[in-house]
Design an enzyme around this catalytic site. Structure first.
Site, PDB file in Angstrom:
ATOM      1  N   GLU A  37       0.777  -1.285   0.155  1.00  0.00           N
ATOM      2  CA  GLU A  37       0.101   0.029   0.052  1.00  0.00           C
ATOM      3  C   GLU A  37       0.838   1.191   0.144  1.00  0.00           C
ATOM      4  OE1 GLU A  37      -3.034   0.163  -0.610  1.00  0.00           O
ATOM      5  OE2 GLU A  37      -3.774  -1.785  -0.398  1.00  0.00           O
ATOM      6  N   TYR A 120      -6.154   6.433   4.498  1.00  0.00           N
ATOM      7  CA  TYR A 120      -6.435   5.561   3.470  1.00  0.00           C
ATOM      8  C   TYR A 120      -5.565   4.199   3.961  1.00  0.00           C
ATOM      9  CZ  TYR A 120      -5.304   2.532  -0.421  1.00  0.00           C
ATOM     10  OH  TYR A 120      -5.273   1.688  -1.328  1.00  0.00           O
ATOM     11  N   ASP A 138      -9.704   5.676  -1.955  1.00  0.00           N
ATOM     12  CA  ASP A 138      -8.472   6.240  -2.821  1.00  0.00           C
ATOM     13  C   ASP A 138      -8.982   7.021  -4.032  1.00  0.00           C
ATOM     14  OD1 ASP A 138      -9.143   4.389  -4.693  1.00  0.00           O
ATOM     15  OD2 ASP A 138      -7.024   3.444  -5.038  1.00  0.00           O
ATOM     16  N   CYS A 193     -13.531   2.001 -14.760  1.00  0.00           N
ATOM     17  CA  CYS A 193     -13.936   3.501 -14.633  1.00  0.00           C
ATOM     18  C   CYS A 193     -12.713   4.622 -14.479  1.00  0.00           C
ATOM     19  CB  CYS A 193     -14.845   3.436 -13.326  1.00  0.00           C
ATOM     20  SG  CYS A 193     -15.826   5.101 -13.546  1.00  0.00           S
ATOM     21  N   CYS A 200     -17.452   2.032 -20.097  1.00  0.00           N
ATOM     22  CA  CYS A 200     -18.825   1.491 -19.476  1.00  0.00           C
ATOM     23  C   CYS A 200     -19.142   0.350 -20.346  1.00  0.00           C
ATOM     24  CB  CYS A 200     -19.653   2.901 -19.853  1.00  0.00           C
ATOM     25  SG  CYS A 200     -18.912   4.386 -19.048  1.00  0.00           S
ATOM     26  N   CYS A 203     -18.516  -2.592 -17.788  1.00  0.00           N
ATOM     27  CA  CYS A 203     -18.531  -2.159 -16.753  1.00  0.00           C
ATOM     28  C   CYS A 203     -19.966  -3.150 -15.736  1.00  0.00           C
ATOM     29  CB  CYS A 203     -18.817  -0.548 -16.334  1.00  0.00           C
ATOM     30  SG  CYS A 203     -19.090  -0.377 -14.616  1.00  0.00           S
ATOM     31  N   CYS A 209     -25.645   2.807 -13.205  1.00  0.00           N
ATOM     32  CA  CYS A 209     -24.781   3.864 -13.218  1.00  0.00           C
ATOM     33  C   CYS A 209     -25.584   5.064 -13.247  1.00  0.00           C
ATOM     34  CB  CYS A 209     -23.439   3.806 -13.994  1.00  0.00           C
ATOM     35  SG  CYS A 209     -22.359   5.251 -13.995  1.00  0.00           S
TER      36      CYS A 209
HETATM   37  S1  SF4 Z   1     -20.839   2.691 -16.248  1.00  0.00           S
HETATM   38 FE1  SF4 Z   1     -20.367   4.286 -14.708  1.00  0.00          FE
HETATM   39  S2  SF4 Z   1     -19.090   3.306 -13.213  1.00  0.00           S
HETATM   40 FE2  SF4 Z   1     -19.081   1.991 -14.911  1.00  0.00          FE
HETATM   41  S3  SF4 Z   1     -17.138   2.740 -16.140  1.00  0.00           S
HETATM   42 FE3  SF4 Z   1     -19.104   4.017 -16.696  1.00  0.00          FE
HETATM   43  S4  SF4 Z   1     -19.126   5.921 -15.689  1.00  0.00           S
HETATM   44 FE4  SF4 Z   1     -17.665   4.260 -14.412  1.00  0.00          FE
END
Ligand code: SF4
Length: 303
Positions: A37, A120, A138, A193, A200, A203, A209
Site C-alpha cells: 500500500e 487510507y 482512494d 472506470c 462503460c 462495466c 450507473c
Molecule cells: S458505467 Fe459508470 S461506473 Fe461504470 S465505467 Fe461507466 S461511468 Fe464508470
C-alpha cells in the site's frame, strides 16, 4: 440504487477479473499488504512489482527491517520515487516492533497511530489483511462512487468525512464481503472506470450507473496534466540520492556538486534532503544517507 446490488455486482466482477497481484494472494500477511500500500500510493503497479518482491525477500517482517539502519531502506527504495516513503516504512517497522511485538496491529486506531500511516493506508490494511469492514477510499474509489452514485463526472476536491460516509454506505454488512467489495471498487476504478476513458460497455454497474444514465456530461474541471519532472528540485534530489545510495561511506560535497550545475538549486535540493531526514551531514563537508554509519558527535560548543 441498492447498495447491495452495487457492491454485489462489483464484487462478482472482481472475482472473475481481478489482476493477479502478489499482495492479493490469500494469507500474504499484514506486513506485505502494508508495504504494498505504501509503495502503490505514488507509483504504478508495474514499477512496484519488482521492488515489492525484493523488499519482502530482504525484510519479510517488520523486525527484519527495523534491525537495519534507515539508510538501507532508502537504498532499497531505488528509483521508486518519493523516497520519504522508505523512511516512513522504516519508522513504521520500528514502531511495530516497539509497540506491538513485531506484529502489524489489527485495530484501526492502532494502525492510525503508526508513523506515516494515514486514513487510507490504515483502512486498507484493516480491510485487506484482517477482513474488517471499513471504507477504503482512494482516488479511484472516489471517482467510481462519484460517477455511479452521484452522477458526477469527477469526484471534485477530497472531503474525507463525506467520502468515507458515501463509500461506507455501499459496503455490505458482513465484514469479509465488505473487504472484498472495497478491493473490488478500487480495481473497478483502476482498470474500467478510469479518469480519461471509462469503459462503460464492460462495466458491471453500467445499467445502474447514475452518470451513464445522465448521458455522461463531460468532466467540468480541467484535465490534470502529468507533473513535470525534468529540471525540478525532485530531479536534483533524485540525482543526489543516487550518488549517496551507491556509496558505502560519506560522500564529499565536491562529488555531489557534479550532479547538477545550478548551485542554488543543488544546494536547495540537498538541504531539503537533510530537512526530510533522508540525508545527514557526516562531518568535514561530507554527507551520507540517514543512519548510514555510527552517530556523528555534535560539535563542541565554545565556552
Ligand atoms: S458505467 Fe459508470 S461506473 Fe461504470 S465505467 Fe461507466 S461511468 Fe464508470
Amino acid at each position: 440504487m441498492s447498495e447491495h446490488t452495487f457492491a454485489t455486482r462489483v464484487s462478482r466482477w472482481y472475482e472473475r477479473n481481478a489482476r493477479d497481484l502478489p499482495w492479493r494472494v490469500p494469507g500474504v500477511g499484514a506486513w506485505a499488504i502494508l508495504v504494498s500500500e505504501v509503495m502503490l500510493q505514488q507509483t504504478p503497479v508495474v514499477r512496484v512489482l519488482p521492488a515489492y518482491e525484493a523488499w519482502l525477500a530482504r525484510w519479510p517482517t517488520p523486525a527484519a527491517l527495523a534491525a537495519d539502519p534507515p539508510a538501507e531502506a532508502i537504498r532499497m527504495w531505488g528509483r521508486l520515487g518519493y523516497p520519504r516513503r522508505a523512511m516512513r516504512l522504516h519508522d513504521c517497522a520500528v514502531a511495530i516492533v516497539e509497540r506491538h511485538g513485531g506484529e502489524v496491529p489489527d485495530r484501526l486506531e492502532q494502525l492510525l497511530a503508526l508513523p506515516g500511516v494515514g486514513t487510507y493506508t490504515a483502512r486498507a490494511v484493516a480491510a485487506f489483511a484482517y477482513g474488517q469492514r471499513h471504507p477504503v477510499v482512494d482516488t479511484n474509489v472516489r471517482r467510481v462512487v462519484s460517477r455511479a452514485v452521484a452522477g458526477e463526472p469527477d469526484a471534485g476536491p477530497a472531503t474525507r468525512p463525506a467520502d468515507l460516509v458515501a463509500t461506507e454506505e455501499l459496503l455490505p454488512a458482513e465484514p469479509a464481503e465488505a473487504a472484498l467489495a472495497s478491493a473490488a471498487f478500487m480495481e473497478l476504478g483502476a482498470v474500467v472506470c478510469t479518469a480519461r476513458s471509462p469503459r462503460c460497455a464492460v462495466c458491471p454497474v453500467e445499467s445502474i450507473c447514475a452518470w451513464r444514465a445522465s448521458g455522461q456530461a463531460a468532466p467540468a474541471g480541467p484535465t490534470r496534466r502529468p507533473q513535470r519532472y525534468a529540471g525540478t528540485d525532485r530531479q536534483v534530489r533524485g540525482l543526489l540520492l543516487a550518488v549517496l545510495r551507491e556509496s558505502s561511506g560519506p560522500v564529499p560535497r565536491q562529488r555531489l556538486d557534479q550532479v547538477w550545475t545550478d548551485d542554488v538549486q543543488r544546494s536547495r535540493a540537498l538541504a531539503g534532503l537533510v530537512t526530510d531526514g533522508l540525508v545527514e551531514p557526516a562531518g568535514g563537508e561530507t554527507f551520507r544517507l540517514a543512519g548510514d554509519g555510527p552517530a556523528i558527535p555534535a560539535p563542541a560548543l565554545d565556552a
